[in-house]
Design a protein around this motif. Structure first.
Motif, PDB file in Angstrom:
ATOM      1  N   ALA A 103     -20.953-111.993  48.359  1.00  0.00           N
ATOM      2  CA  ALA A 103     -19.683-112.489  47.830  1.00  0.00           C
ATOM      3  C   ALA A 103     -19.437-113.897  48.356  1.00  0.00           C
ATOM      4  O   ALA A 103     -19.932-114.263  49.400  1.00  0.00           O
ATOM      5  N   PRO A 104     -18.640-114.673  47.655  1.00  0.00           N
ATOM      6  CA  PRO A 104     -18.321-115.980  48.216  1.00  0.00           C
ATOM      7  C   PRO A 104     -17.695-115.778  49.581  1.00  0.00           C
ATOM      8  O   PRO A 104     -17.028-114.772  49.854  1.00  0.00           O
ATOM      9  N   GLY A 156     -29.231-116.561  52.742  1.00  0.00           N
ATOM     10  CA  GLY A 156     -29.985-115.456  52.163  1.00  0.00           C
ATOM     11  C   GLY A 156     -29.631-115.215  50.717  1.00  0.00           C
ATOM     12  O   GLY A 156     -30.472-114.829  49.909  1.00  0.00           O
ATOM     13  N   SER A 157     -28.371-115.497  50.356  1.00  0.00           N
ATOM     14  CA  SER A 157     -27.938-115.253  48.981  1.00  0.00           C
ATOM     15  C   SER A 157     -28.560-116.223  47.997  1.00  0.00           C
ATOM     16  O   SER A 157     -28.528-115.994  46.792  1.00  0.00           O
ATOM     17  N   LEU A 158     -29.141-117.297  48.493  1.00  0.00           N
ATOM     18  CA  LEU A 158     -29.730-118.293  47.596  1.00  0.00           C
ATOM     19  C   LEU A 158     -31.000-117.791  46.922  1.00  0.00           C
ATOM     20  O   LEU A 158     -31.451-118.374  45.939  1.00  0.00           O
ATOM     21  N   ILE A 159     -31.627-116.733  47.444  1.00  0.00           N
ATOM     22  CA  ILE A 159     -32.804-116.171  46.771  1.00  0.00           C
ATOM     23  C   ILE A 159     -32.318-115.170  45.732  1.00  0.00           C
ATOM     24  O   ILE A 159     -32.875-114.100  45.566  1.00  0.00           O
ATOM     25  N   ASP A 160     -31.276-115.515  45.044  1.00  0.00           N
ATOM     26  CA  ASP A 160     -30.663-114.583  44.111  1.00  0.00           C
ATOM     27  C   ASP A 160     -30.788-115.134  42.700  1.00  0.00           C
ATOM     28  O   ASP A 160     -30.869-116.330  42.484  1.00  0.00           O
ATOM     29  N   SER A 161     -30.773-114.250  41.730  1.00  0.00           N
ATOM     30  CA  SER A 161     -30.978-114.663  40.343  1.00  0.00           C
ATOM     31  C   SER A 161     -29.859-115.555  39.826  1.00  0.00           C
ATOM     32  O   SER A 161     -30.026-116.249  38.828  1.00  0.00           O
ATOM     33  N   ARG A 162     -28.693-115.558  40.490  1.00  0.00           N
ATOM     34  CA  ARG A 162     -27.590-116.360  39.978  1.00  0.00           C
ATOM     35  C   ARG A 162     -27.743-117.842  40.331  1.00  0.00           C
ATOM     36  O   ARG A 162     -26.983-118.671  39.896  1.00  0.00           O
ATOM     37  N   THR A 163     -28.702-118.180  41.209  1.00  0.00           N
ATOM     38  CA  THR A 163     -28.957-119.575  41.528  1.00  0.00           C
ATOM     39  C   THR A 163     -30.201-120.035  40.795  1.00  0.00           C
ATOM     40  O   THR A 163     -30.975-119.230  40.266  1.00  0.00           O
ATOM     41  N   SER A 184     -15.986-123.821  51.874  1.00  0.00           N
ATOM     42  CA  SER A 184     -15.954-124.188  53.288  1.00  0.00           C
ATOM     43  C   SER A 184     -16.712-125.467  53.592  1.00  0.00           C
ATOM     44  O   SER A 184     -16.463-126.116  54.600  1.00  0.00           O
ATOM     45  N   GLY A 185     -17.667-125.825  52.742  1.00  0.00           N
ATOM     46  CA  GLY A 185     -18.483-127.001  53.014  1.00  0.00           C
ATOM     47  C   GLY A 185     -19.599-126.736  53.988  1.00  0.00           C
ATOM     48  O   GLY A 185     -20.311-127.659  54.397  1.00  0.00           O
ATOM     49  N   THR A 186     -19.767-125.472  54.408  1.00  0.00           N
ATOM     50  CA  THR A 186     -20.851-125.098  55.313  1.00  0.00           C
ATOM     51  C   THR A 186     -21.597-123.889  54.751  1.00  0.00           C
ATOM     52  O   THR A 186     -21.087-123.171  53.894  1.00  0.00           O
ATOM     53  N   VAL A 187     -22.792-123.707  55.273  1.00  0.00           N
ATOM     54  CA  VAL A 187     -23.642-122.588  54.862  1.00  0.00           C
ATOM     55  C   VAL A 187     -24.051-121.815  56.108  1.00  0.00           C
ATOM     56  O   VAL A 187     -24.610-122.395  57.052  1.00  0.00           O
ATOM     57  N   ASP A 188     -23.764-120.509  56.166  1.00  0.00           N
ATOM     58  CA  ASP A 188     -24.269-119.706  57.279  1.00  0.00           C
ATOM     59  C   ASP A 188     -25.496-118.911  56.809  1.00  0.00           C
ATOM     60  O   ASP A 188     -25.929-119.047  55.669  1.00  0.00           O
ATOM     61  N   LEU A 189     -26.040-118.081  57.687  1.00  0.00           N
ATOM     62  CA  LEU A 189     -27.300-117.412  57.383  1.00  0.00           C
ATOM     63  C   LEU A 189     -27.161-116.402  56.244  1.00  0.00           C
ATOM     64  O   LEU A 189     -28.100-116.193  55.473  1.00  0.00           O
ATOM     65  N   LEU A 190     -25.996-115.787  56.103  1.00  0.00           N
ATOM     66  CA  LEU A 190     -25.786-114.860  54.991  1.00  0.00           C
ATOM     67  C   LEU A 190     -25.699-115.614  53.666  1.00  0.00           C
ATOM     68  O   LEU A 190     -26.237-115.168  52.650  1.00  0.00           O
ATOM     69  N   ASP A 191     -25.008-116.760  53.670  1.00  0.00           N
ATOM     70  CA  ASP A 191     -24.991-117.601  52.464  1.00  0.00           C
ATOM     71  C   ASP A 191     -26.407-118.035  52.104  1.00  0.00           C
ATOM     72  O   ASP A 191     -26.796-118.028  50.935  1.00  0.00           O
TER      73      ASP A 191
END
Length: 600
Positions: A18-19, A318-325, A309-316
């Motif tokens: 989730a965002p 991980g979400s980048l290997i997702d079909s929505r990106t 937030s302008g930042t990316v943590d480790l959970l964010d």
């Protein structure tokens, strides 16, 4: 095969984020304060006081056991601590079977080692033991303990065949794989150096279907005894381990890339959840590497995918290997040694894709059956080169099936250096996606094997340097989870430990955090045949406690059983206190004329 053919198979299974004892003394449970959760505060204020638990009270600890069972326990635990016997146990078992014949040999085993550590041969024969333990407050984690009796050479051959891809066999994929995530012949027999963990070797898809059917029968057997039982499963039983090996490499490289970017932003060495990358600096770094154009990179990091937030943590991350990106087609990462960009995911053949899909389908079948019957699934941890994929797939099952209550439990190995990061990430993921966190905390079963493999192959040892460091990690992880339980009534944890100090630490923290045993948020777990002086006093005091209960035919369980005795000899030597307590109870019954008492 192109990556685009693999990703559609993986995407449905990759998380989308989730965002942004009963002694006379009792201790009063503190009443809930004004900040208590709804539905809890008033109940806690009127709860009955929690009985104190005395692990030295032998009368209470062994109230469920007949005298001959105490004598057998004493004999078996003593023999398991005898090095000369353990060194020759296979020869002795072979001679005994030849002299006695199969029928008498089975009887001998049921009277001694098998009868002590194993519940029975099938789902029906284990029911009396399960009901008996249940009457004394102790539940069961069912585990079908059958293991193939393979020679080391046979095990090695099966492992190399099942962990090597077609691309590696034809020479086109080996050099690009991290050596930690390649199959190595010297460690092909995964049974070597393993403590109390059953091992599966891939044969074919039909065998995996057979394992799934066995797990389904296990779920049904557990459901017949109670509505709050567990069963243990291993993902290496459900499919070709090559997929776990390669997917683990994907996840590890992606996480390593995140920490590489964090180091460039001056955040090296921070805990996982404290590391937050500035998006603008991250976009600049990725663009310089040539992974994608600046416009494409900016499209990855949007409010839809990462919040504002302008930042990316480790959970964010991980979400980048997702079909929505749109990152999928750019699944490459820089190699820190060579500086070259390398593909994140190796090629799969059509047959390998199909095998991967079947593994995921079998997991889904088991989870649905467990939901239907009301039994919890405990996914066992395995070797570190499989574990990232196992944890990720377990988290996906939790997202789907832990909506109302935790039915799927992930296992966290606290002898790993990154155990705390793994636990905190799991808890935070559950918070963000609003599902129920369920975890089992263990020290770990593969220490000797993991350490030897890292030294031989040449990668960093993933294990904490000392036993004391592992204990400290266990307590740190446990304390973090208990704090979460204080604020989240639906989260659960299984404290799987034979260490009295760890159990006492848990009880003390539960009291301090107002976690009442009647809430059934904290479970305790020990092996069948071990540490009854912990399990039964806890159960009789009202704490949820479970025995890890293996079962299966004598000869088919024997390889697993004999290896447990042999490789767990150090633990058995540590059972001196347990043997002392057994002696004290036998002597007490002799003095008081209660040798023939029946459990009540």
């Amino acid at each position: 095969m192109a990556l685009r053919r693999v990703l559609p198979v993986l995407r449905p299974y990759i998380p989308r984020f989730a965002p942004l004892s009963t002694a006379p003394a009792v201790r009063e449970q503190p009443a809930a304060g004004p900040g208590a959760l709804p539905g809890r505060g008033s109940a806690k204020a009127v709860r009955a006081p929690v009985p104190a638990v005395d692990f030295s009270n032998t009368q209470e600890a062994y109230r469920s056991r007949r005298t001959w069972e105490l004598a057998r326990s004493l004999l078996v635990l003593r023999l398991c601590a005898w090095p000369a016997l353990l060194a020759r146990h296979e020869q002795l078992l072979y001679v005994a079977r030849k002299l006695l014949g199969q029928r008498l040999f089975n009887k001998l085993m049921k009277m001694t080692f098998y009868g002590h550590f194993v519940a029975g041969e099938d789902q029906e024969s284990i029911q009396p033991l399960l009901r008996h333990n249940r009457a004394f407050g102790v539940g069961a984690i069912l585990d079908y303990g059958v293991e193939e009796d393979l020679s080391p050479e046979e095990a090695e051959h099966k492992e190399m065949e099942s962990c090597t891809s077609a691309a590696e066999r034809d020479g086109s994929g080996t050099n690009k794989r991290d050596k930690q995530y390649q199959a190595h012949r010297a460690f092909g027999d995964r049974r070597s150096g393993v403590i109390s963990a059953r091992t599966y070797f891939y044969a074919n898809e039909a065998k995996c279907d057979s394992h799934m059917e066995t797990f389904l029968r296990c779920i049904e057997a557990s459901g017949r005894v109670s509505d709050d039982g567990f069963i243990a499963i291993k993902l290496t039983a459900l499919g070709r381990p090559q997929f776990l090996l390669q997917f683990s490499e994907v996840l590890t490289k992606w996480r390593r890339f995140f920490h590489q970017m964090a180091a460039e932003q001056g955040q090296a060495g921070l805990a996982a959840m404290d590391t937050k990358l500035e998006v603008a600096a991250l976009q600049e770094s990725v663009a310089k590497m040539g992974i994608a154009s600046r416009a494409e990179i900016e499209d990855w990091f949007t409010a839809e995918t990462l919040g504002v937030s302008g930042t990316v943590d480790l959970l964010d991350w991980g979400s980048l290997i997702d079909s929505r990106t749109k990152l999928s087609k750019h699944l490459v990462v820089p190699n820190a040694q060579t500086g070259q960009l390398e593909p994140l995911l190796s090629r799969f053949t059509e047959e390998e894709e199909l095998q991967m899909t079947r593994m995921l389908q079998r997991m889904d079948v088991l989870a649905k059956k467990a939901t239907e019957v009301g039994v919890r699934l405990m996914v066992d941890a395995e070797q570190t080169y499989f574990q990232p994929a196992i944890s990720r797939l377990t988290l996906e099952m939790q997202r789907k099936f832990n909506v109302e209550k935790p039915l799927i439990f992930n296992t966290y190995q606290c002898y790993l250096k990154d155990a705390y990061d793994n636990v905190t990430l799991g808890v935070e993921l559950a918070r963000r996606e609003c599902w129920c966190f369920g975890a089992k905390l263990v020290r770990g079963a593969y220490l000797a094997q993991e350490r030897a493999r890292a030294a031989e192959i040449g990668y960093e040892d993933p294990i904490n340097p000392t036993y004391e460091a592992t204990n400290a990690m266990y307590h740190r992880c446990l304390d973090y989870v208990l704090e979460e339980l204080k604020h989240n009534a639906k989260a659960k944890v299984m404290v799987a430990s034979h260490n009295e100090d760890t159990v006492r630490f848990t009880l003390r923290r539960m009291e301090e955090l107002c976690l009442h045993p009647a809430d059934h948020q904290v479970y305790f777990g020990q092996l069948l045949g071990m540490c009854d002086q912990i399990s039964f006093p806890l159960g009789q005091a009202g704490y949820p406690v479970y025995k890890y209960v293996p079962y299966g035919p004598v000869m088919e369980v024997l390889p697993y059983l004999s290896r447990r005795a042999l490789e767990n000899s150090s633990l058995m030597k540590g059972a001196r206190r347990e043997r002392q307590l057994l002696w004290l109870e036998l002597l007490r019954r002799l003095r008081t004329g209660n040798l023939f008492r029946r459990p009540a």
